[in-house]
Design a protein around this motif. Structure first.
Motif, mmCIF file in Angstrom:
data_model
loop_
_atom_site.group_PDB
_atom_site.id
_atom_site.type_symbol
_atom_site.label_atom_id
_atom_site.label_comp_id
_atom_site.label_asym_id
_atom_site.label_seq_id
_atom_site.Cartn_x
_atom_site.Cartn_y
_atom_site.Cartn_z
ATOM 1 N N VAL A 115 0.912 -1.030 0.030
ATOM 2 C CA VAL A 115 -0.083 0.223 -0.045
ATOM 3 C C VAL A 115 0.938 1.320 0.299
ATOM 4 C CG1 VAL A 115 -1.691 1.187 1.140
ATOM 5 C CG2 VAL A 115 -1.658 -1.289 1.151
ATOM 6 N N LEU A 116 0.912 2.181 -1.199
ATOM 7 C CA LEU A 116 1.493 3.486 -1.321
ATOM 8 C C LEU A 116 0.429 4.317 -0.663
ATOM 9 C CD1 LEU A 116 2.905 3.265 -4.904
ATOM 10 C CD2 LEU A 116 3.797 2.464 -2.616
ATOM 11 N N THR A 117 0.713 4.618 0.920
ATOM 12 C CA THR A 117 0.035 5.737 1.581
ATOM 13 C C THR A 117 0.812 6.788 1.898
ATOM 14 O OG1 THR A 117 -1.244 6.188 3.335
ATOM 15 C CG2 THR A 117 0.244 4.289 3.612
ATOM 16 N N ASN A 118 0.082 8.052 2.145
ATOM 17 C CA ASN A 118 0.751 9.304 2.596
ATOM 18 C C ASN A 118 0.815 9.244 4.021
ATOM 19 O OD1 ASN A 118 -1.896 10.292 3.134
ATOM 20 N ND2 ASN A 118 -1.977 11.406 1.374
ATOM 21 N N ALA A 119 -0.031 8.068 4.776
ATOM 22 C CA ALA A 119 -0.066 7.834 6.007
ATOM 23 C C ALA A 119 -0.966 8.895 6.887
ATOM 24 C CB ALA A 119 1.258 7.870 6.725
ATOM 25 N N SER A 120 -1.802 9.610 5.944
ATOM 26 C CA SER A 120 -2.401 10.652 6.574
ATOM 27 C C SER A 120 -3.769 10.355 7.576
ATOM 28 C CB SER A 120 -2.907 11.706 5.748
ATOM 29 O OG SER A 120 -3.991 11.268 4.936
ATOM 30 N N HIS A 121 -4.176 8.885 7.371
ATOM 31 C CA HIS A 121 -5.367 8.438 7.950
ATOM 32 C C HIS A 121 -4.918 7.334 8.928
ATOM 33 C CE1 HIS A 121 -7.862 10.685 5.376
ATOM 34 N NE2 HIS A 121 -7.469 9.976 4.352
ATOM 35 N N ILE A 122 -3.765 7.175 9.183
ATOM 36 C CA ILE A 122 -3.348 6.022 10.086
ATOM 37 C C ILE A 122 -3.645 6.103 11.625
ATOM 38 C CG2 ILE A 122 -1.202 5.307 8.617
ATOM 39 C CD1 ILE A 122 0.581 6.770 10.641
ATOM 40 N N LEU A 123 -4.175 7.435 11.863
ATOM 41 C CA LEU A 123 -4.692 7.322 13.148
ATOM 42 C C LEU A 123 -5.846 6.986 13.462
ATOM 43 C CD1 LEU A 123 -3.619 11.215 13.979
ATOM 44 C CD2 LEU A 123 -2.496 9.311 14.618
ATOM 45 N N LYS A 124 -6.538 6.629 12.316
ATOM 46 C CA LYS A 124 -8.026 5.680 12.283
ATOM 47 C C LYS A 124 -7.695 4.406 12.640
ATOM 48 C CE LYS A 124 -9.888 9.109 8.734
ATOM 49 N NZ LYS A 124 -10.334 9.122 7.592
ATOM 50 N N ILE B 48 3.871 10.473 13.754
ATOM 51 C CA ILE B 48 5.124 9.844 14.172
ATOM 52 C C ILE B 48 4.858 8.741 15.151
ATOM 53 C CG2 ILE B 48 7.440 10.112 14.954
ATOM 54 C CD1 ILE B 48 7.431 13.016 13.315
ATOM 55 N N LYS B 49 4.143 8.993 16.041
ATOM 56 C CA LYS B 49 4.013 7.959 17.282
ATOM 57 C C LYS B 49 3.187 6.932 16.730
ATOM 58 C CE LYS B 49 2.069 7.926 21.982
ATOM 59 N NZ LYS B 49 1.436 8.484 23.204
ATOM 60 N N GLN B 50 2.369 7.276 15.784
ATOM 61 C CA GLN B 50 1.484 6.115 15.261
ATOM 62 C C GLN B 50 2.425 5.115 14.224
ATOM 63 O OE1 GLN B 50 -0.861 5.072 16.455
ATOM 64 N NE2 GLN B 50 -2.812 4.422 15.082
ATOM 65 N N MET B 51 3.356 5.789 13.687
ATOM 66 C CA MET B 51 4.384 5.147 12.623
ATOM 67 C C MET B 51 5.207 4.157 13.594
ATOM 68 S SD MET B 51 5.571 7.786 10.087
ATOM 69 C CE MET B 51 4.445 8.632 8.737
ATOM 70 N N GLN B 52 5.552 4.676 14.880
ATOM 71 C CA GLN B 52 6.248 4.122 15.742
ATOM 72 C C GLN B 52 5.335 2.877 16.108
ATOM 73 O OE1 GLN B 52 7.140 7.020 18.478
ATOM 74 N NE2 GLN B 52 9.004 7.680 17.473
ATOM 75 N N ALA B 53 4.078 2.791 16.414
ATOM 76 C CA ALA B 53 3.345 1.898 16.954
ATOM 77 C C ALA B 53 3.208 0.628 15.843
ATOM 78 C CB ALA B 53 1.819 2.326 17.088
ATOM 79 N N PHE B 54 3.549 0.821 14.579
ATOM 80 C CA PHE B 54 3.829 -0.451 13.701
ATOM 81 C C PHE B 54 4.673 -1.368 14.202
ATOM 82 C CE2 PHE B 54 1.592 2.407 10.886
ATOM 83 C CZ PHE B 54 0.786 1.600 9.849
ATOM 84 N N ASN B 55 5.570 -0.903 15.206
ATOM 85 C CA ASN B 55 6.593 -1.682 15.739
ATOM 86 C C ASN B 55 7.525 -2.683 14.790
ATOM 87 O OD1 ASN B 55 5.797 -1.617 18.495
ATOM 88 N ND2 ASN B 55 4.173 -3.050 18.229
ATOM 89 N N GLY B 56 8.144 -1.415 13.487
ATOM 90 C CA GLY B 56 8.819 -1.973 12.673
ATOM 91 C C GLY B 56 8.172 -2.656 11.561
#
Length: 258
Positions: A119-128, A169-177
């Motif tokens: 998935v190519l995503t701009n990550a703007s919706h990852i807080l959902k 950024i915090k949510q990106m960190q929540a992907f745990n790598g």
């Protein structure tokens, strides 16, 4: 002005610089662009220039079209390396994105078990929560992070709604790598202001954040297709290689698309 739009809901396969033989899944209308960003380098053009009149493809149409294409490719002896959510804007904007991810996983397992789902995503919706959970299910969630400089984001990526960089950024960190970071490096100017993000004033703070996310892979790239402005320029091989060396020195895997 760039006007490259993708058919919907399935296009390709195309030979991607980063993803090999990639079968595209476009969840946005075929006649225009829907995106939560309005990036000045977007190959689909600026949002205001390509407003769609058609609706997003339905979940049922995506499933039937993808199955038909996978059957056709198998008959031709063509194996996709990736089933890639991309196309005319931000794929996670589709109201049924999480359910469609489940459908695509099932079809992949049935018809192309060796293929990855990206998935190519701009990550703007990852807080959902539903979007975040769906992205955790795919093999390659490629999260855009062009910079960690708020002014540069407003100037270049141009989010069209509130963009909470610390929370993202915090949510990106929540992907745990279990994610990848994709970053566009370029030069030139936009409306008379430099957009060069190849220098250390941009690269070093960005790298510190990327290290905190600790993604499986960092993929850096530069302009490859027509952009909305002729004043944007490719980063050089030497500049990209220098950034890649810094990423490798930080203990992270990196690919470069020149």
């Amino acid at each position: 002005m760039s006007t490259m739009l993708f058919p919907s809901p399935i296009f390709g396969p195309v030979h991607s610089r980063r993803l090999g033989v990639s079968l595209g899944i476009n969840l946005l209308p075929a006649d225009g662009k829907i995106c939560s960003f309005d990036c000045i380098y977007c190959e689909c053009g600026l949002n205001g220039s390509h407003r769609p009149h058609l609706r997003c493809p339905s979940r049922a149409l995506v499933v039937s079209s993808l199955e038909e294409k996978l059957v056709e490719m198998a008959a031709d002896g063509v194996k996709p390396d990736n089933l890639t959510f991309a196309g005319n804007g931000e794929p996670t904007s589709h109201p049924e994105f999480p359910a469609i991810v489940d459908d695509v996983i099932a079809l992949r397992n049935r018809f192309a078990p060796s293929a990855k789902i990206s998935v190519l995503t701009n990550a703007s919706h990852i807080l959902k929560p539903a979007i975040f959970e769906a992205l955790l299910k795919v093999d390659n969630p490629l999260l855009k992070l062009d910079t960690v400089d708020p002014d540069y984001i407003r100037r270049v990526d141009r989010p069209n709604s509130r963009y909470d960089l610390p929370a993202l950024i915090k949510q990106m960190q929540a992907f745990n790598g279990k994610c990848m970071i994709q970053t566009m490096f370029m030069k030139g100017d936009w409306q008379g202001v430099s957009v060069d993000n190849t220098g250390d004033e941009y690269v070093l703070p960005w790298l510190e954040v990327v290290k905190s996310i600790h993604p499986e892979l960092v993929t850096i790239y530069t302009l490859d297709r027509e952009t909305p402005s002729k004043s944007l320029l490719k980063a050089t091989h030497e500049e990209l290689d220098r950034i890649a060396d810094l990423i490798h020195a930080a203990g992270l895997k990196c690919t470069v698309s020149y």
